[in-house]
Design a protein around this motif. Structure first.
Motif, PDB file in Angstrom:
ATOM      1  N   SER A 138       0.782  -1.247   0.000  1.00  0.00           N
ATOM      2  CA  SER A 138       0.000   0.000   0.000  1.00  0.00           C
ATOM      3  C   SER A 138       0.812   1.295   0.000  1.00  0.00           C
ATOM      4  CB  SER A 138      -0.929   0.001   1.219  1.00  0.00           C
ATOM      5  OG  SER A 138      -0.189   0.218   2.400  1.00  0.00           O
ATOM      6  N   HIS A 139       2.136   1.189  -0.024  1.00  0.00           N
ATOM      7  CA  HIS A 139       2.929   2.418   0.120  1.00  0.00           C
ATOM      8  C   HIS A 139       3.492   2.870  -1.233  1.00  0.00           C
ATOM      9  CE1 HIS A 139       2.769   0.877   4.294  1.00  0.00           C
ATOM     10  NE2 HIS A 139       2.609   2.168   4.542  1.00  0.00           N
ATOM     11  N   VAL A 140       3.057   4.036  -1.689  1.00  0.00           N
ATOM     12  CA  VAL A 140       3.406   4.534  -3.027  1.00  0.00           C
ATOM     13  C   VAL A 140       4.916   4.594  -3.226  1.00  0.00           C
ATOM     14  CG1 VAL A 140       3.229   6.472  -4.616  1.00  0.00           C
ATOM     15  CG2 VAL A 140       1.277   5.877  -3.193  1.00  0.00           C
ATOM     16  N   ASP A 141       5.634   5.111  -2.247  1.00  0.00           N
ATOM     17  CA  ASP A 141       7.089   5.268  -2.409  1.00  0.00           C
ATOM     18  C   ASP A 141       7.774   3.920  -2.610  1.00  0.00           C
ATOM     19  OD1 ASP A 141       6.626   7.898  -2.098  1.00  0.00           O
ATOM     20  OD2 ASP A 141       7.516   8.079  -0.095  1.00  0.00           O
ATOM     21  N   ARG A 142       7.318   2.916  -1.877  1.00  0.00           N
ATOM     22  CA  ARG A 142       7.903   1.576  -2.041  1.00  0.00           C
ATOM     23  C   ARG A 142       7.606   1.019  -3.423  1.00  0.00           C
ATOM     24  NH1 ARG A 142       9.218  -1.159   3.123  1.00  0.00           N
ATOM     25  NH2 ARG A 142       9.195  -3.091   1.917  1.00  0.00           N
ATOM     26  N   SER A 143       6.446   1.381  -3.975  1.00  0.00           N
ATOM     27  CA  SER A 143       6.086   0.871  -5.308  1.00  0.00           C
ATOM     28  C   SER A 143       6.980   1.463  -6.387  1.00  0.00           C
ATOM     29  CB  SER A 143       4.612   1.148  -5.614  1.00  0.00           C
ATOM     30  OG  SER A 143       4.387   2.448  -6.126  1.00  0.00           O
ATOM     31  N   GLY A 163       7.609  -4.842  -8.143  1.00  0.00           N
ATOM     32  CA  GLY A 163       7.270  -6.259  -8.305  1.00  0.00           C
ATOM     33  C   GLY A 163       6.294  -6.790  -7.257  1.00  0.00           C
ATOM     34  N   ASP A 164       6.549  -6.462  -5.985  1.00  0.00           N
ATOM     35  CA  ASP A 164       5.670  -6.962  -4.920  1.00  0.00           C
ATOM     36  C   ASP A 164       4.243  -6.431  -5.086  1.00  0.00           C
ATOM     37  OD1 ASP A 164       7.738  -8.338  -3.773  1.00  0.00           O
ATOM     38  OD2 ASP A 164       8.113  -6.861  -2.183  1.00  0.00           O
ATOM     39  N   PHE A 165       4.114  -5.248  -5.652  1.00  0.00           N
ATOM     40  CA  PHE A 165       2.784  -4.643  -5.836  1.00  0.00           C
ATOM     41  C   PHE A 165       2.001  -5.374  -6.917  1.00  0.00           C
ATOM     42  CE2 PHE A 165       2.948  -0.827  -3.172  1.00  0.00           C
ATOM     43  CZ  PHE A 165       4.255  -0.945  -2.734  1.00  0.00           C
ATOM     44  N   ILE A 166       2.712  -5.773  -7.980  1.00  0.00           N
ATOM     45  CA  ILE A 166       2.061  -6.558  -9.029  1.00  0.00           C
ATOM     46  C   ILE A 166       1.632  -7.906  -8.450  1.00  0.00           C
ATOM     47  CG2 ILE A 166       2.389  -7.612 -11.310  1.00  0.00           C
ATOM     48  CD1 ILE A 166       2.480  -4.495 -11.263  1.00  0.00           C
ATOM     49  N   GLU A 167       2.551  -8.523  -7.702  1.00  0.00           N
ATOM     50  CA  GLU A 167       2.291  -9.868  -7.177  1.00  0.00           C
ATOM     51  C   GLU A 167       1.137  -9.892  -6.170  1.00  0.00           C
ATOM     52  OE1 GLU A 167       3.886 -12.943  -7.468  1.00  0.00           O
ATOM     53  OE2 GLU A 167       4.831 -12.183  -9.296  1.00  0.00           O
ATOM     54  N   THR A 168       1.214  -9.014  -5.192  1.00  0.00           N
ATOM     55  CA  THR A 168       0.185  -9.058  -4.141  1.00  0.00           C
ATOM     56  C   THR A 168      -1.122  -8.427  -4.603  1.00  0.00           C
ATOM     57  OG1 THR A 168       1.603  -9.267  -2.194  1.00  0.00           O
ATOM     58  CG2 THR A 168      -0.438  -8.034  -1.901  1.00  0.00           C
ATOM     59  N   PRO A 187      -4.473   6.079 -13.135  1.00  0.00           N
ATOM     60  CA  PRO A 187      -3.431   5.820 -12.131  1.00  0.00           C
ATOM     61  C   PRO A 187      -2.088   6.399 -12.563  1.00  0.00           C
ATOM     62  CG  PRO A 187      -3.959   3.819 -13.350  1.00  0.00           C
ATOM     63  CD  PRO A 187      -4.963   4.844 -13.768  1.00  0.00           C
ATOM     64  N   ARG A 188      -1.292   6.836 -11.553  1.00  0.00           N
ATOM     65  CA  ARG A 188      -0.046   7.553 -11.848  1.00  0.00           C
ATOM     66  C   ARG A 188       1.180   6.900 -11.250  1.00  0.00           C
ATOM     67  NH1 ARG A 188      -1.401  13.040 -13.050  1.00  0.00           N
ATOM     68  NH2 ARG A 188      -3.485  13.004 -13.931  1.00  0.00           N
ATOM     69  N   SER A 189       1.018   5.839 -10.485  1.00  0.00           N
ATOM     70  CA  SER A 189       2.173   5.189  -9.843  1.00  0.00           C
ATOM     71  C   SER A 189       1.999   3.678  -9.978  1.00  0.00           C
ATOM     72  CB  SER A 189       2.229   5.553  -8.355  1.00  0.00           C
ATOM     73  OG  SER A 189       1.143   4.953  -7.663  1.00  0.00           O
ATOM     74  N   PRO A 190       3.084   2.922  -9.790  1.00  0.00           N
ATOM     75  CA  PRO A 190       2.924   1.454  -9.791  1.00  0.00           C
ATOM     76  C   PRO A 190       1.883   0.993  -8.774  1.00  0.00           C
ATOM     77  CG  PRO A 190       5.234   2.013 -10.002  1.00  0.00           C
ATOM     78  CD  PRO A 190       4.506   3.318  -9.724  1.00  0.00           C
ATOM     79  N   TYR A 191       1.864   1.641  -7.599  1.00  0.00           N
ATOM     80  CA  TYR A 191       0.842   1.288  -6.598  1.00  0.00           C
ATOM     81  C   TYR A 191      -0.561   1.486  -7.153  1.00  0.00           C
ATOM     82  CZ  TYR A 191      -2.418   2.035  -2.731  1.00  0.00           C
ATOM     83  OH  TYR A 191      -3.515   1.991  -1.911  1.00  0.00           O
ATOM     84  N   SER A 192      -0.845   2.700  -7.648  1.00  0.00           N
ATOM     85  CA  SER A 192      -2.223   2.967  -8.077  1.00  0.00           C
ATOM     86  C   SER A 192      -2.586   2.160  -9.316  1.00  0.00           C
ATOM     87  CB  SER A 192      -2.450   4.463  -8.289  1.00  0.00           C
ATOM     88  OG  SER A 192      -1.516   5.002  -9.180  1.00  0.00           O
TER      89      SER A 192
END
Ligand code: NAD
Length: 174
Positions: free
Chosen positions: A83-88, A93-98, A151-156
């Motif tokens: 859930s953390h934009v900066d980490r994304s 990769g973890d954002f795509i996976e989870t 969406p503007r980030s890997p997270y979003s």
């Protein structure tokens, strides 16, 4: 009602768990306990006899099938996510996976369970999105449910993808 809450050791999920238990619902808290988790936040709820914790990863279909079959929830509230934009931005990769694959596994496990239960009308899969799927606001303005996705980030982007999967599963499989 028995709720299966994913991400119930997270910032928002733990508040959902506390409220649900306080309102008399049985809660199964499914969480992988990543860096973002804090079980202390549900310590009071954990004293309740209708609370169960299951440490599991939403990408693990076998674990999800076991948890659905064991606890037989009436509804799912799906909050588990990276859930953390900066980490994304540092590591998408973890954002795509989870967020995408994990939501897909949750949908398929829920669908399989729902069919095995005889497709009860009242069963619900409640997916938690984010306003970030709509992009950025300036000084003024507002988003609504009909705002186009931007969406503007890997997270979003990963959250937007999961929203589309959930909508598609609802339309396709009921
Ligand atoms: N915090 C916000 O400002 C905000 C705003 C809008 C939407 N949301 C959404 O609300 C939900 C909850 O957000 P939060 O702030 O509580 O997040 P959080 O990062 O605090 O908690 C996420 C929880 O999910 C768990 N988790 C992560 N990956 C997992 C996996 N693969 N399998 C099982 N569990 C896993 C973590 O252990 C953690 O307990 C998310 O879906 C997020 O996108 C959050």
């Amino acid at each position: 009602m028995k709720l299966l809450v994913t991400g119930g050791a997270g910032f928002i999920g733990s508040a959902v768990v506390r409220l649900a238990v306080a309102q008399g619902h049985a809660v199964v808290n499914l969480d992988a306990l990543t860096y973002a988790a804090c079980l202390e936040n549900v310590a009071d709820a954990a004293q309740h006899p209708d609370y169960v914790f299951e440490q599991a990863d939403i990408r693990d279909r076998a674990a999800l099938d076991r948890i659905f079959a064991t606890h037989k929830p009436d509804a799912v509230m799906h909050l588990a996510a990276e859930s953390h934009v900066d980490r994304s931005i540092d590591g998408p990769g973890d954002f795509i996976e989870t967020n995408i694959t994990g939501t897909y596994q949750m949908l398929e496990a829920a669908r399989s369970y729902w069919m095995a239960q005889g497709k009860p009308d009242e069963f619900r899969f409640h997916h938690i999105s984010t306003d970030e799927v709509f992009g950025s606001l300036g000084e003024t303005g507002q988003f609504t449910e009909t705002t186009p996705y931007d969406p503007r980030s890997p997270y979003s982007a990963s959250k937007a993808a999961s929203d589309h999967l959930v909508r598609a599963w609802a339309e396709t499989y009921g």
